[in-house]
Design a protein around this motif. Structure first.
Motif, short mmCIF file in Angstrom:
data_model
loop_
_atom_site.label_atom_id
_atom_site.label_comp_id
_atom_site.label_asym_id
_atom_site.label_seq_id
_atom_site.Cartn_x
_atom_site.Cartn_y
_atom_site.Cartn_z
N LEU A 1 12.28 21.56 -41.87
CA LEU A 1 11.63 20.56 -42.71
C LEU A 1 12.04 19.18 -42.20
O LEU A 1 12.93 18.54 -42.76
N PRO A 2 11.41 18.70 -41.12
CA PRO A 2 11.84 17.45 -40.49
C PRO A 2 11.77 16.28 -41.46
O PRO A 2 10.85 16.18 -42.28
N TYR A 3 12.76 15.40 -41.36
CA TYR A 3 12.74 14.18 -42.18
C TYR A 3 11.50 13.35 -41.86
O TYR A 3 10.83 12.81 -42.74
N SER A 4 11.16 13.28 -40.57
CA SER A 4 9.98 12.54 -40.11
C SER A 4 9.61 13.06 -38.74
O SER A 4 10.45 13.60 -38.02
N ASP A 5 8.35 12.87 -38.36
CA ASP A 5 7.93 13.25 -37.01
C ASP A 5 8.65 12.42 -35.95
O ASP A 5 8.76 12.84 -34.79
N ASP A 6 9.15 11.23 -36.31
CA ASP A 6 9.84 10.37 -35.35
C ASP A 6 11.31 10.72 -35.19
O ASP A 6 11.98 10.22 -34.28
N THR A 7 11.85 11.55 -36.08
CA THR A 7 13.27 11.89 -36.04
C THR A 7 13.57 12.83 -34.88
O THR A 7 12.86 13.81 -34.67
N ILE A 8 14.61 12.52 -34.12
CA ILE A 8 15.01 13.31 -32.96
C ILE A 8 16.26 14.12 -33.32
O ILE A 8 17.20 13.60 -33.92
N ILE A 9 16.26 15.40 -32.96
CA ILE A 9 17.38 16.29 -33.25
C ILE A 9 17.98 16.77 -31.93
O ILE A 9 17.25 17.21 -31.04
N THR A 10 19.28 16.70 -31.80
CA THR A 10 19.92 17.15 -30.56
C THR A 10 19.58 18.61 -30.27
O THR A 10 19.50 19.43 -31.18
N ASP A 11 19.37 18.90 -28.99
CA ASP A 11 19.06 20.27 -28.60
C ASP A 11 20.28 21.01 -28.07
O ASP A 11 20.17 22.12 -27.54
#
Length: 902
Positions: free
Chosen positions: A621-631
């Motif tokens: 459930l992403p906070y926003s489409d612009d939010t980046i999450i470490t892989d």
């Protein structure tokens, strides 16, 4: 035998030899840097491709040919032939300004291609505009030596080209712009839609078009054929010598406009000599009026007021020097490799798309003094003109100050409230920069965040930007919210000390040298993420603010109530979009997990599982489409934290333990706060279930809805109040899907089995929200105990700040969140805005009713009884204690003000 489709053919042997030798010589002298993304082509041999350059020169031809070879693009200096459509060109380059154009001034090759496209409906031609910059120094206004400058707007002579190759060969930049379909451009031009070639920004790239076509069904193919048939009569109307010339002239003019805009976005506007610019400011109609008003108000002469205005202008005006910019570029290229493992940039292409047609206002968050250097470096390295940065005059120190002024900075005072003349000069300077299409950058928070959260926005610079737009400018304004995230910051220890009451250190050369000693340390990666742009015109439409509504020759026209409300809304939206563009880094994840655990330590297996849980929740459930999450994997994240010496592994026979390294907890809270907004609602809902064991879903939602506005104000959450119910349901469903909470047969929400892994994970997830709620409850308890009408807003904030410090030292492991005065200011502001508190504008006295107790009542659903009792005790101050505290705070402020004045 040549195929029916388009193909390349070899030039004469003498031309091949000349091309090879020239290319080898140029390759030695010129080392171009590629800007932007490479165009992508499919393998369709039926498409003819040509590169479009503005100015004819052999060096430009060879340079583009070398670049196409190096990057495996269709070659530029090899002939293009299509037998079927009678097309035969000896090179794949179109020069808009060509010596063989003769009297018509039309590009011969473009003319032939337009004629071929008009004659053959099935012929496909793609144009790839290309920008070449021999150096990136902006022009000087009224310069007498333009031939000896780096790049300019005149046709390059042979002398100029030799100068470029010899002097600027190592400072050359090339950018390939997106491929465009010539038939589409002709069609739009015939319809009258091609002004300024806005179609360049809207037509899909060749690759995307090809992919979409490959996926289209037969019906779509038929529609495309009908479209071609529909525009065929339009083509026939211009199929004459005169008609073709006018069409080619229109296309060529618009291609020139497009490439001029791209060049301007890379070079920036022409520069005026600083002394001339100061004089233009002081003698402008707007400042003339302000000078006369100042003379009348102060009883001085107009000449004295003008000299004062000139002094203000000299304080602030930038003194751009390309040599200093180049020096900074080389120094910073070295510095970043020493400081950081890498500089990660996200979503920059959305900025590039706007640069040619909009006035860019970069509005980044402010984490460190490194911010403005880093952001300017990234923008410059990617081929756009660097912005002028509004810097506090505290940075105008010996050595460093002039260097920054020569590169990016224009200086403004930290406070100039009540100084009408200074305000007028600054407004006029801002207006001058904006009307000259100079990109600008300012930190909307006003100062660096000491806690890692965003600070409440300061509206002064925003209001000046809006004021300028309403006075008429050349381009529409667009704000670029920018998130900057570090994994270690140089000022970390200083921030913690300042939050705990130590005096703020003044900027100085000695301070700079102290920072330089830290270069040997490991600072991990740094992230710049450009958020969704905010167009000022959209806000003007929303708030019904008319364009050009302020007089062009005045700076003192006040903004009306609608416009002021619009400015406030822009400020909040900027902060929300900065948070939307957040980067969830390995360090911020580690901080969030470990600082939520008892004694900031976890079994390594449990730590891995908790990190994986947070990553899963953020991805599901992403906070926003612009939010980046470490892989990174959870194990890689742990190892990375150990490498940065922020955490440590304690070997143990029953399983290794991961804990926060000594004295790093306060610093790690900074990085936790960078991403706290992403997980705060999940934490809040988890806390409601965890602290109650079981709770009705409707009850959970009603409590969340009442307390949400305060979390929203503190963390700039973007979820709107009217859609909050849907958001909460999605968050609850996500917790259910993860097994962190359980839905019982009667519809109640419950904790999992107390001895399960999910139960332990729920307890950790519930912890981050507690400090916010503890601050709220402590403030409400203080208000309730002291009674309505007994304290001013400033007194409440001051007392809460003191109580927070005491609570942190006694009960909260000295975490600096409770020391952050801005958090209490934000909460009181939200209470006033939502009308829980009423503030007397003259005295500042706060009044309230029973609803304050009603909000505090909800604390029992989240906080433990022991914590509530502690907060009650801490907030219980008698009249004598309050009087003593207020006196001490007042004395401290006076001493601080005295130091600043001295």
């Amino acid at each position: 035998m040549l195929p029916v489709a388009s193909t390349l053919y070899a030039n004469a042997p003498i031309n091949q030899l000349y091309r090879k030798l020239s290319g080898q010589l140029l390759d030695v002298a010129v080392k171009p840097k590629l800007l932007g993304e490479l165009p992508e082509f499919d393998d369709d041999d039926n498409i003819l491709r040509f590169y479009v350059l503005q100015d004819y020169s052999r060096s430009n031809s060879i340079l583009i040919d070398l670049q196409t070879q190096e990057h495996n693009l269709p070659p530029a200096l090899v002939g293009v032939q299509d037998i079927t459509h009678d097309v035969k060109e000896n090179a794949a380059i179109i020069f808009l300004h060509h010596p063989h154009a003769k009297d018509s001034q039309l590009s011969p090759r473009l003319s032939r291609l337009v004629a071929a496209v008009l004659q053959h409906p099935e012929l496909q031609v793609r144009l790839v505009p290309v920008s070449i910059l021999w150096g990136r120094a902006p022009e000087k206004e009224d310069s007498l030596f333009k031939l000896l400058t780096a790049d300019n707007w005149e046709d390059p002579s042979i002398t100029k080209q030799l100068f470029n190759i010899g002097v600027m060969g190592r400072d050359t930049f090339v950018q390939f712009h997106p491929p465009q379909d010539l038939r589409t451009l002709i069609h739009d031009s015939l319809k009258g839609d091609g002004e300024g070639f806005s179609v360049f920004d809207s037509v899909a790239s060749e690759t995307n078009t090809a992919k979409n076509a490959a996926q289209a069904d037969n019906a779509d193919t038929a529609n495309d054929a009908n479209k071609v048939n529909d525009i065929a009569p339009s083509f026939a109307m211009v199929a004459s010598a005169d008609g073709n010339r006018e069409l080619v002239r229109s296309l060529q003019q618009q291609l020139n406009i497009y490439l001029d805009k791209q060049r301007a976005s890379m070079l920036g506007p022409d520069l005026s000599d600083r002394r001339n610019l100061v004089d233009k400011l002081v003698y402008s109609p707007a400042i003339k009026h302000a000078i006369e008003a100042e003379a009348a108000a102060s009883g001085t002469s107009v000449r004295e007021a003008r000299m004062l205005a000139k002094g203000y202008a000299n304080e602030m005006v930038n003194d751009y020097s390309h040599s200093i910019v180049r020096g900074f570029y080389k120094f910073l290229t070295w510095l970043w490799t020493q400081l950081y493992d890498g500089v990660e940039v996200h979503h920059f292409e959305r900025v590039r798309e706007l640069a040619a047609d909009y006035e860019l206002i970069y509005v980044p968050c402010h984490r460190s003094h490194v911010d403005y250097l880093l952001l300017s470096y990234v923008i410059y390295m990617r081929g756009l003109s660097i912005p002028y940065v509004a810097a506090g005059d505290n940075l105008d120190v010996p050595v460093l100050g002039p260097l920054l002024r020569g590169a990016v900075a224009f200086y403004i005072r930290r406070s100039f409230r009540g100084n009408a003349l200074y305000t007028a000069v600054l407004r006029e300077y801002m207006h001058t920069l904006i009307t000259r299409n100079t990109p600008i950058e300012y930190f909307i928070e006003g100062g660096r965040s000491r806690s890692g959260r965003l600070l409440p926005p300061k509206m002064g610079m925003l209001a000046m930007t809006v004021h300028s737009q309403l006075r008429r400018t050349n381009k529409p304004v667009v704000f670029i919210p920018t998130y900057i995230g570090y994994e270690r910051i140089m000022e970390g220890g200083t921030y913690v000390g300042e939050l705990k009451g130590k005096p703020k250190e003044s900027e100085s050369l000695i301070g700079l040298l102290k920072v330089g000693r830290k270069i040997e340390r490991i600072f991990g990666n740094v992230h710049l993420s450009f958020g969704t742009p905010l167009h000022l015109s959209d806000f003007m439409q929303k708030f019904d603010v008319p364009a050009n509504s302020l007089p062009a020759d005045r700076t003192d026209t006040p903004l009306d109530d609608k416009t002021s409300a619009m400015v406030d809304n822009i400020g909040v939206k900027v902060m929300q979009h900065i948070n939307k563009a957040a980067v969830i880094t390995p360090v911020s994840l580690l901080s969030l997990v470990l600082l939520s655990a008892p004694k900031a330590a976890l079994d390594e297996d449990i730590c891995r599982e908790q990190i994986a849980l947070y990553q899963g929740l953020a991805q599901h459930l992403p906070y926003s489409d612009d939010t980046i999450i470490t892989d990174m994997t959870p194990q890689q994240i742990i190892d990375y934290g150990i490498k940065l010496k922020l955490i440590e592994r304690i070997p143990h026979i029953l399983g290794d333990i991961i804990q926060v390294a000594g004295k790093q907890a306060a610093l790690l809270s900074y990085f936790r706060n960078n991403i706290l907004h992403v997980f705060i609602l999940l934490s809040f809902l988890s806390a409601l279930v965890a602290r109650n064991g079981r709770i009705e879903r409707s009850r959970l939602n009603s409590i969340a809805e009442q307390l949400y506005p305060f979390l929203q104000s503190e963390l700039f959450l973007y979820y709107s109040a009217h859609g909050l119910q849907e958001t909460l349901n999605k968050k609850v469903d996500s917790l259910l899907a993860s097994g962190l909470i359980v839905e019982l047969s009667d519809g109640m929400l419950s904790v999992p089995e107390t001895n399960s892994k999910c139960y332990q994970q729920l307890q950790v997830l519930a912890t981050p929200v507690e400090q916010s709620l503890e601050r709220y409850f402590m403030t409400l308890a203080l208000l309730a105990q002291q009674g309505s009408g007994n304290l001013t807003e400033n007194e409440v904030v001051d007392l809460c700040h003191l109580l927070g410090q005491r609570l942190s030292v006694l009960y909260a492991d000295d975490i600096p969140d409770f020391f952050d005065r801005a958090l209490f200011t934000s909460f009181i502001g939200a209470l006033i805005r939502l009308d829980y508190l009423q503030k007397d504008e003259e005295t500042g006295i706060l009044t309230f009713d029973q609803r304050i107790d009603n909000i505090a009542h909800h604390a029992k659903y989240v906080l433990s009884p022991d914590m509530m009792q502690i907060l009650q005790q801490v907030a219980s101050l008698n009249e004598e204690e309050i009087a003593h505290a207020i006196t001490e705070i007042s004395n401290k402020k006076q001493r601080k003000f005295g130091r600043k004045r001295s």
